[in-house]
Structures are given as C-alpha cells and as structure tokens.
Design an enzyme around this catalytic site. Sequence first.
Site, PDB file in Angstrom:
ATOM      1  N   GLY A   7       5.301 -10.191 -34.048  1.00 45.57           N
ATOM      2  CA  GLY A   7       5.612  -8.976 -34.776  1.00 45.57           C
ATOM      3  C   GLY A   7       4.749  -8.612 -35.954  1.00 45.57           C
ATOM      4  O   GLY A   7       4.968  -7.572 -36.580  1.00 45.57           O
ATOM      5  N   CYS A  63      -6.770 -12.996 -28.534  1.00 47.29           N
ATOM      6  CA  CYS A  63      -7.009 -14.126 -29.442  1.00 47.29           C
ATOM      7  C   CYS A  63      -7.728 -15.231 -28.678  1.00 47.29           C
ATOM      8  O   CYS A  63      -7.312 -16.386 -28.677  1.00 47.29           O
ATOM      9  CB  CYS A  63      -5.706 -14.620 -30.063  1.00 47.29           C
ATOM     10  SG  CYS A  63      -4.444 -15.087 -28.858  1.00 47.29           S
TER      11      CYS A  63
END
Length: 433
Positions: A251, A363
């Site tokens: 989040g 990532c």
Amino acid sequence: MSDGLAPRRAAALAYLAVVKQRRTLEAALEHTPDFNAMSDRDRAFARAITATTFRRLGQTRTVLNTLLSRPLDETSKGAEALLVTGATQLLWMDGAPHAVVSSTVDLAQERPDAQRMKGLINAVLRRIDREGASLVKQTLPRDNLPEWLRDSWKAAYGPGTLSRIANAIMTPPPLDLTLRNPAEAEVWAEKLEAQILPNGSLRRNVVGDVRALPGYEEGAWWAQDAAAAIPATLLDLGPGKHAIDLCAAPGGKTLQLAATGADVTALDLSEKRLQRVRENLDRTGLSAQLVAGDAREFMPPQRADAVLLDAPCTATGTLRRHPEAGWIKQADDTPRMARLQDEMIKAAADMLKPGGQLVLCTCSLQPEEGEALAGRVVGRNRQLKESPIRAEEMSGLESAVTPAGWVRLTPALWAEQGGMDGFFIARFVKRAG
C-alpha cells in the site's frame, strides 16, 4: 530467561522450509512450531539468524565445504541446517562461541537425522571459531548470489556493477519513510533523527520498532523503500484526477497517490493483503477505494487518468530486505512471469482514458523484467506510446535514466547513504482514438 535454544531451533527449521519448500523467510518462521509463542526478543533473534544465514549463504557454505570431507549437500538435511545456521552465527554475528556450539550440538541431539553427526558438528563449528576469520578472507560477497543470478547480473551490468550490487545487499537496509506531506520533510527529519534523501524520502540508519517512532500514531509517514517511492512521483496527479494502483498491497504507492488528492482505486488479488492497505489508510487519514480482484479482469466504471502497475516479478531487486529471495527463485521463473506481465499491461492500458499515463515498474534486476518488458510494450501495444522520464524528474539519480527514457535503479546506487532496492520504471501515455 531464554536459553537460546528456541530461536536457534526456529532458525534451523526456517532454513529448511526456505530451501526445500521455497517459502519466504517470514512465512517459514511463522509456520515454525512455537515461533509465535516466543518472546519478542527471541523472535527477533530467530529472524536475525535466518536473515543473516541467507544474506551470507554462499560464503558460509564455501567455508563449511572447506572443512568437510564430503560436500555439505551430501549431509543429512537436519545436520546441514544446523551447520549452516551455527556457522552463520560464528562467522557473521556477535554471539558467544561457546553458546553457539553447545546449543547447536544440543539441537542435533533432538533430530534423528542429525544425532549421529553431533561429533562432526561440534568439531566443525569449533574449527570455524578458531579459523573462520582467515577462511572468510578467501571468499567474496558475490559468492552469496545463486549462480543463475550472478551470471545474469554480470551479463546485464558488467563485473564491476555486479560486485557493487553484491556488496550493497550484504548490509541490512536502513529504514526509509515516505511523508504524507512532503513539505514537512525538515520538521520530521529532525524529529525522527533522519536524513532527507534527494527524492524526498527520509532515512533512519537505526530501524527499531516503527510503531514507537514520532509521527506513527498520527499517520505522518509510512515505511517504504526510497526506490519503491519513486514510481508514484512520475505521474501527473492532483485533485480531480482518478488513479488506479494495480497490485497495490502493501500500500505504500496507494498512500502516495492518495496524498496528492487524487481519487484512487487500489486493486490487489489478495483480500488479506488489502487489509494492511486499509489499516495504513486509516492510520494516515487518507482514502482510497479498495478492490480485491484480478487486474486482468477489472474495468473501472470510468476510465482513469493514470494507472500505476507494479507488475508481479521475481523481486530480485529486494534482496537487501528479503535475502532469501534469490534462493527461492530460479532462472526459469523469469520467462514464466512474462505472459502474466504482458496481460496485465494490456489490461492497464484498457483502463486508461486517451492521454492517460501508465507507469510500469518491477522490483527486479532482471533485464527480462525491465528493459525487455518495456521494449515489448513499445513494439506490440498499439494503445501506448512512450513518455520518456527526464533526468530532471530523478533528483539525485539522474544517472539512472537510460537513453530510452526508462529508469534502472540498483542497490549499488546511493551506496554512501545505504543503498536502495533494485527497480525498473517506464512511463507510457495512451494514444488518442
């Protein structure tokens, strides 16, 4: 008072769960009997042993193989786990050698597959106590990378950058914080005893319990690696704009988008993981609509001004935080992720209104999940055209902008300040018509 057996037992069991079942480190520990019943101190010790074990696994295994008459892989799994976690404590942690050796031998007595190896475990660990420092000098940090990763990164970045990345991920990361109100950076930097990074993130070299830090209760900030905080800043957002955050949990990016005043929809496949997003929204006083579902099947009632897609990937850029990641992934995981990534990008483009922006990030340090992925968008997706990221948008990281206008971040960047996670970022705009 703990005798140290419980956390050491948990670390050995977690090691086996990671290497045999490809579980994440945290999941491996959570499923270890009695882990959740331990004291906070013992749980922290178990985590430290396990994380250090995987951070230094290559070097530790090299030292052990120097001292064993047969390769470590040919040892029983119980003995292997105890040798590796015991050697880790002696080589890389500040434990009392006698306590490490005696506890590890006691744990061997508990395991049928290690009992017969007690004498060997005792002898090998005592030799490591005596000779470990000299044996470690014959190893290199890049030995801690699985061979498939080492070869991939050497080919992609060259031997020099490979060594810098390997060195960077050997150190546990600092604590990076993203502010709800970036204008208050100097105020919170002083309160938190943190430095202000060029991208506006705050960095504390001492991690500790984040819940005890100033500003936590009032939701002034949230924990988020500096690299992970960059993609959301590359979208043109504000009040009146609608943004969709795909694969939103945990989040941090959702909070960034909401802090601009935009109307935010946060979507994630996992309802459970969205609960953490909900808790952080409540704490920070920010708002977003949360949707549990598959991004490939989601269509908003009205098309959005911006979509942020942090696409599923092998996450090899996060080894500083998740040192087991390289050992639970394999080379063939990368091409298997490609189809899912392509499908999600197509879905993201469908969600955009003409002229809307898509920021795509992963990532990962794998070129297949970065440069090659963005190249496929350019070559195949007729809805999207490139919107190059400019050097002036990347304060302090201008060198990370590629000639194509993409961003390639590696843990070797900002090495003096403590490094960062590895990320790839590209930006596109939806064509009109």
